[in-house]
Scaffold this active site. Sequence first.
Site, mmCIF file in Angstrom:
data_model
loop_
_atom_site.group_PDB
_atom_site.id
_atom_site.type_symbol
_atom_site.label_atom_id
_atom_site.label_comp_id
_atom_site.label_asym_id
_atom_site.label_seq_id
_atom_site.Cartn_x
_atom_site.Cartn_y
_atom_site.Cartn_z
ATOM 1 N N LYS A 117 0.821 -1.223 0.000
ATOM 2 C CA LYS A 117 0.000 0.000 0.000
ATOM 3 C C LYS A 117 0.848 1.262 0.000
ATOM 4 C CE LYS A 117 -4.444 -1.672 1.228
ATOM 5 N NZ LYS A 117 -5.742 -1.466 1.846
ATOM 6 N N LYS A 199 -3.680 -9.526 -6.277
ATOM 7 C CA LYS A 199 -4.987 -9.938 -5.762
ATOM 8 C C LYS A 199 -6.085 -8.991 -6.249
ATOM 9 C CE LYS A 199 -5.807 -7.548 -1.442
ATOM 10 N NZ LYS A 199 -6.540 -7.537 -0.211
ATOM 11 N N LYS A 202 -10.860 -4.143 -4.188
ATOM 12 C CA LYS A 202 -11.945 -3.205 -4.486
ATOM 13 C C LYS A 202 -11.446 -1.784 -4.684
ATOM 14 C CE LYS A 202 -13.660 -3.907 0.160
ATOM 15 N NZ LYS A 202 -12.581 -3.431 1.019
#
Length: 334
Positions: A117, A199, A202
Site C-alpha cells: 500500500k 490480488k 476493491k
Amino acid sequence: MPVTEKKKVILSGIQPTGVFTLGNYLGAVKNWAGLQDEFQCAYMIADLHAITVRQEPAELRKRTLDAFALLLAAGIDPQKSLTFIQSHVDLHAKLSWVLSCFTQFGEMSRMTQFKDKSQKHPDNVNVGLFTYPVLMAADILLYQADFVPVGADQKQHLEVTRDIAARFNGIYGDVFTIPEPYIPKAGARVMSLQDPTKKMSKSDTNPNGYITILDTKEQIINKCKRAVTDSDREVVYREGKDGINNLLNIYSSITGKTIPECEREFEGKGYGEFKTAVGETVADELRPIRENFARLRADTAYLKECYTAGAQMAYRAGRRTVEKVYKKVGFLLP
Ligand code: ATP
Ligand code: LTN
C-alpha cells in the site's frame, strides 16, 4: 444436567473502501453467514482502517452504509451476530494504543500489505498505514476471538496478532485468547482479472480487474470475457497460466467441484466458452445478494436501528477486556 459449552467466538471485518468484490465474497464474507449458528460471531465494518488511505468524507459515509447493508444482504443476521461499525465502539482505539506499546517497529516493517500500500500511495505513507495491524489486533483481541475468518492476504496480520497477544500474556498472565486464522480452502486468494499476479482488490483503479457483488449479469460476463489469460487453448490448471488458474479457482469455489473435475468439464472447449460459463456461474451466485441489497439499502431507518444496537452490544462485549488491560498495565482507575 449436561454442561452447555460456551460457543467459540469469531470476529472479522471488512473495510468500506468500495463495493465488495468477488474476492472479498469468496475469501471472506461468503463464509461468515454460515458460521453464525455454531459460533458467537462479530462482524464489523472497519472504517477506522479505511482512512489509512485518503477518503472523501461524504463518500466514506455512503460506502460505510452500503457496506453495512451488504453484510446483511449476504446473510449476516444482526439478531444472531454482533454487527457493527468499528468507529462506533471507541474501545478499539483505546486497546490499539496500549497494544502499539507492545509491538515492535521491526515487526510492522515486515508486513507485506504495508509495503504494497505504501508503494501504491507514495504520497501518503502515513503512520496509521504502518500501525494498521495493531488496530486489527485490537479488533480481534478485544472480543477474545478464537477464530478469524479472512482471505489468505490477512494471514500475516493474524500471525502478528498472535505474537502481540502472546507477548502481553507472557508479561501479565492470561489476558487474551490467542486467535486462529480461519482461511477457506478455495477462494482464499482471488486474483485481478486484468493482472492475475495481483490480488483482486476493491480499490483497484481499473474496474475491469474486479467483479463487485453488485455487478449485473451482463457486466460480470463481459469482465470475465475480457479477463487476461494466455495464448494456448487448454483449460488446465498449470504453473504460468495465472489467468486460467484464477478463473478455475473461482469456478471451483462456487460450484464446489474440484479443479480436476472443472478441467474435465471444459476439456476440448475454448477459452471463450469457459469464460462465459464462469461469468454465468458467478452472476447466478451473486444475484440474490444484489436483490437483497436493493431492498435493505432503501430502508435506512432499519439499518440505523441495526448498527446502533450492534454498537451497544459490541461495547458490552468488549468493555471487560479494556478494563482488564488498563488494570494490568498499571493505569490508575478513575
Ligand atoms: P482494499 O482494496 O481497500 O485494500 P480489499 O478488497 O483488499 O480492500 P479488505 O476490506 O481489506 O478488502 O478485506 C476484506 C476481506 O476480504 C479480508 O478478509 C480479506 O482477506 C478478503 N479479501 C480481500 N481481497 C481478497 C481476494 N482477492 N481474494 C480473497 N479474499 C480477499
Ligand atoms: N484488515 C482487514 C480488515 C479487518 C479485519 C479486522 C479482518 C480490520 N479488522 C479484524 C479480521 C479481523 C482486511 O481485510 N484488510
